[in-house]
Design an enzyme around this catalytic site. Structure first.
Site, PDB file in Angstrom:
ATOM      1  N   GLY A  61       0.828  -1.262   0.093  1.00  0.00           N
ATOM      2  CA  GLY A  61       0.028  -0.169  -0.016  1.00  0.00           C
ATOM      3  C   GLY A  61       0.791   1.256  -0.159  1.00  0.00           C
ATOM      4  CB  SER A  62       4.098   2.231   1.413  1.00  0.00           C
ATOM      5  OG  SER A  62       3.210   2.523   2.714  1.00  0.00           O
ATOM      6  CB  SER A 103       7.221   2.836   5.308  1.00  0.00           C
ATOM      7  OG  SER A 103       6.608   1.987   6.184  1.00  0.00           O
ATOM      8  CB  SER A 105       3.847   1.075   9.828  1.00  0.00           C
ATOM      9  OG  SER A 105       4.551   0.309   8.950  1.00  0.00           O
ATOM     10  CB  THR A 108       7.800  -1.697   5.997  1.00  0.00           C
ATOM     11  OG1 THR A 108       6.273  -1.600   6.179  1.00  0.00           O
ATOM     12  CG2 THR A 108       7.677  -2.768   4.712  1.00  0.00           C
ATOM     13  NE  ARG A 155      -6.813  -2.689   2.489  1.00  0.00           N
ATOM     14  CZ  ARG A 155      -6.496  -3.271   3.671  1.00  0.00           C
ATOM     15  NH1 ARG A 155      -5.364  -2.911   4.395  1.00  0.00           N
ATOM     16  NH2 ARG A 155      -7.339  -3.804   4.407  1.00  0.00           N
ATOM     17  CD  GLU A 240      -3.179  -4.842   0.995  1.00  0.00           C
ATOM     18  OE1 GLU A 240      -3.511  -4.426   1.987  1.00  0.00           O
ATOM     19  OE2 GLU A 240      -2.603  -4.783   0.013  1.00  0.00           O
ATOM     20  CG  HIS A 256       1.713  -8.993 -27.709  1.00  0.00           C
ATOM     21  ND1 HIS A 256       2.333  -9.078 -29.084  1.00  0.00           N
ATOM     22  CD2 HIS A 256       1.593  -7.807 -27.513  1.00  0.00           C
ATOM     23  CE1 HIS A 256       1.981  -7.909 -29.563  1.00  0.00           C
ATOM     24  NE2 HIS A 256       1.490  -7.051 -28.713  1.00  0.00           N
ATOM     25  CE  LYS A 350       4.305  -5.642   6.679  1.00  0.00           C
ATOM     26  NZ  LYS A 350       3.567  -4.370   7.029  1.00  0.00           N
TER      27      LYS A 350
HETATM   28  O1  PA5 Z   1      -1.804  -2.635   2.686  1.00  0.00           O
HETATM   29  C1  PA5 Z   1      -1.130  -3.108   3.538  1.00  0.00           C
HETATM   30  O2  PA5 Z   1      -1.341  -3.132   4.710  1.00  0.00           O
HETATM   31  C2  PA5 Z   1       0.076  -3.444   3.133  1.00  0.00           C
HETATM   32  O3  PA5 Z   1       0.288  -3.857   1.617  1.00  0.00           O
HETATM   33  C3  PA5 Z   1       1.202  -2.530   3.472  1.00  0.00           C
HETATM   34  O4  PA5 Z   1       1.125  -1.336   3.122  1.00  0.00           O
HETATM   35  C4  PA5 Z   1       2.759  -3.034   3.429  1.00  0.00           C
HETATM   36  O5  PA5 Z   1       2.820  -4.409   4.103  1.00  0.00           O
HETATM   37  C5  PA5 Z   1       3.846  -2.226   3.906  1.00  0.00           C
HETATM   38  O6  PA5 Z   1       3.738  -1.775   4.986  1.00  0.00           O
HETATM   39  P1  PA5 Z   1       3.743  -0.155   5.326  1.00  0.00           P
HETATM   40  O7  PA5 Z   1       2.824   0.520   4.492  1.00  0.00           O
HETATM   41  O8  PA5 Z   1       3.639   0.040   6.652  1.00  0.00           O
HETATM   42  O9  PA5 Z   1       5.223   0.317   5.040  1.00  0.00           O
END
Ligand code: PA5
Length: 376
Positions: A61-62, A103, A105, A108, A155, A240, A256, A350
């Site tokens: 998500g980041s 990131s 959080s 990561t 996300r 997700e 293709h 994780k």
């Molecule tokens: O959507 C999510 O929770 C994950 O895809 C996180 O974004 C990913 O694990 C990375 O964590 P962070 O966005 O805290 O760096």
């Protein structure tokens, strides 16, 4: 007795019962979050010279904001933009590279590793995070950082992880017209959101209908050009939020290889639904490819659905389609009786990975750099 899809999706109590953390309310307020993201980024002082390349480093998500940036900038920005989802930066990264370390959080492992690598290589670093180890070290090293709001899933924070990069590139004089594009995007988003809110009944609500139509199948999302990132985002949101497998491909490449996969798929194909991102101004050659592909898929996959972008500017077009993926994935989760917010499997993974203690080693290297007075 099983409730019909419309009964479930039009029942606000049922929605609240399943969407416990209120994921839908973030979708509904997407325009507001885009505007807030601009205000936050405008306050950040970034005094770097013009870079020779840009890298956006992050995971999941980041990272997706980096893909949106790459697509948005592709035909106007004359320096390369790369998204790095690795532990180390590519060989070309050096002091001329503007590196966005993203990131949500700030914890990561891969992203902290990239952060360390970027510092060692004297890259021009900008961090985007809600806190954690990343912002802790960024502050100690006086690295420009965008501090974003805490306590939401990464996300959902997309406007905060993406828009600040546009604002910073504008500040560095690398891109033009950002304010106008964001303003149009916010207006279009507001309209699209109002059409897809939970209060709008299924018969008038595109995202609810799409979720109902694809429910029970694997969504296969096809896009093209600057919608590549949006296509990828759809897939990630289905994974997700809805907790279903999904895949994404883009034109013309999918013509293709991908299309051959349906040739002898037989009954298997009926377990998939195709979702195609469309644009009223799509180039004629892409239009022809889409139409030909639809003919080839017709009668094989469970259904073929189209999501048409809105607005005139590239940003509005990208965000107006991306938000449909957000809404649809949440409505699909609700239909499946699944809370869209928790991502248990990512947390389990994780925790397992934490046993390698790599993160501790990265943190200890960062501490030594701080002691040595390393800063940007
Ligand atoms: O959507 C999510 O929770 C994950 O895809 C996180 O974004 C990913 O694990 C990375 O964590 P962070 O966005 O805290 O760096």
């Amino acid at each position: 007795m099983k409730m019909s899809k419309a009964l479930i999706l039009d029942n606000l109590n049922e929605i609240k019962k399943i969407d416990k953390s209120g994921m839908l309310s973030f979708c509904v307020n997407a325009a507001k979050h885009c505007k807030n993201a601009v205000h936050i980024a405008e306050k950040v002082a970034v005094n770097y010279p013009k870079p020779k390349s840009i890298i956006v480093a992050g995971m999941g998500g980041s990272a997706i904001g980096g893909e949106l940036l790459k697509d948005w900038a592709r035909d106007t920005l004359t320096i390369p933009v790369e998204v790095c989802r690795e532990y180390m930066l590519p060989a070309h990264a050096d002091k001329g590279t503007l590196t966005f370390v993203v990131s949500y959080s700030g914890e990561t492992e891969e992203t902290l590793s990239i952060f360390l690598d970027a510092i060692k290589r004297n890259c021009m670093v900008v961090c985007i995070s809600s806190g954690g180890t990343l912002l802790d070290f960024a502050d100690k090293m006086k690295i420009p950082s965008v501090h974003i709001l805490t306590g939401i899933p990464p996300r959902v924070a997309l406007p905060y992880l993406f828009i600040p990069m546009l604002t910073i590139l504008a500040k560095l004089g690398l891109v033009k017209g950002v304010k106008t594009e964001i303003s149009e995007a916010a207006t279009v988003l507001k309209q699209v959101c109002s059409e897809n809110v939970p209060e709008k009944p299924l018969k008038e609500n595109f995202s609810k209908r799409l979720a109902a139509d694809i429910c029970g199948t694997v969504p296969v999302v096809y896009g093209f050009g600057f919608y590549s990132s949006v296509t990828q985002r759809f897939k990630q949101q289905f994974n997700e939020n809805s907790k279903v497998p999904s895949k994404w491909e883009v034109f013309p490449e999918l013509n293709h290889n991908e299309i051959v996969g349906w040739e002898k798929a037989g009954k298997l194909a009926s377990h998939f639904s195709a979702i195609i991102i469309r644009d009223k101004n799509e180039p004629e050659h892409i239009k022809q490819r889409i139409e030909a592909t639809k003919e080839l898929l017709s009668g094989k996959v469970a259904g073929i659905h189209e999501v048409w972008s809105r607005g005139e500017g590239k940003l509005a077009k990208m965000l107006s389609t991306s938000i449909i993926g957000d809404f649809t994935s949440v409505y699909l989760a609700i239909l499946r009786g699944v809370d869209p917010t928790p991502v248990k499997t990512i947390s389990i993974l994780k925790d397992r990975i934490a046993k390698t203690e790599l993160k501790e080693r990265i943190v200890s290297e960062l501490q030594s750099l701080v002691k040595k007075g390393k800063r940007c």
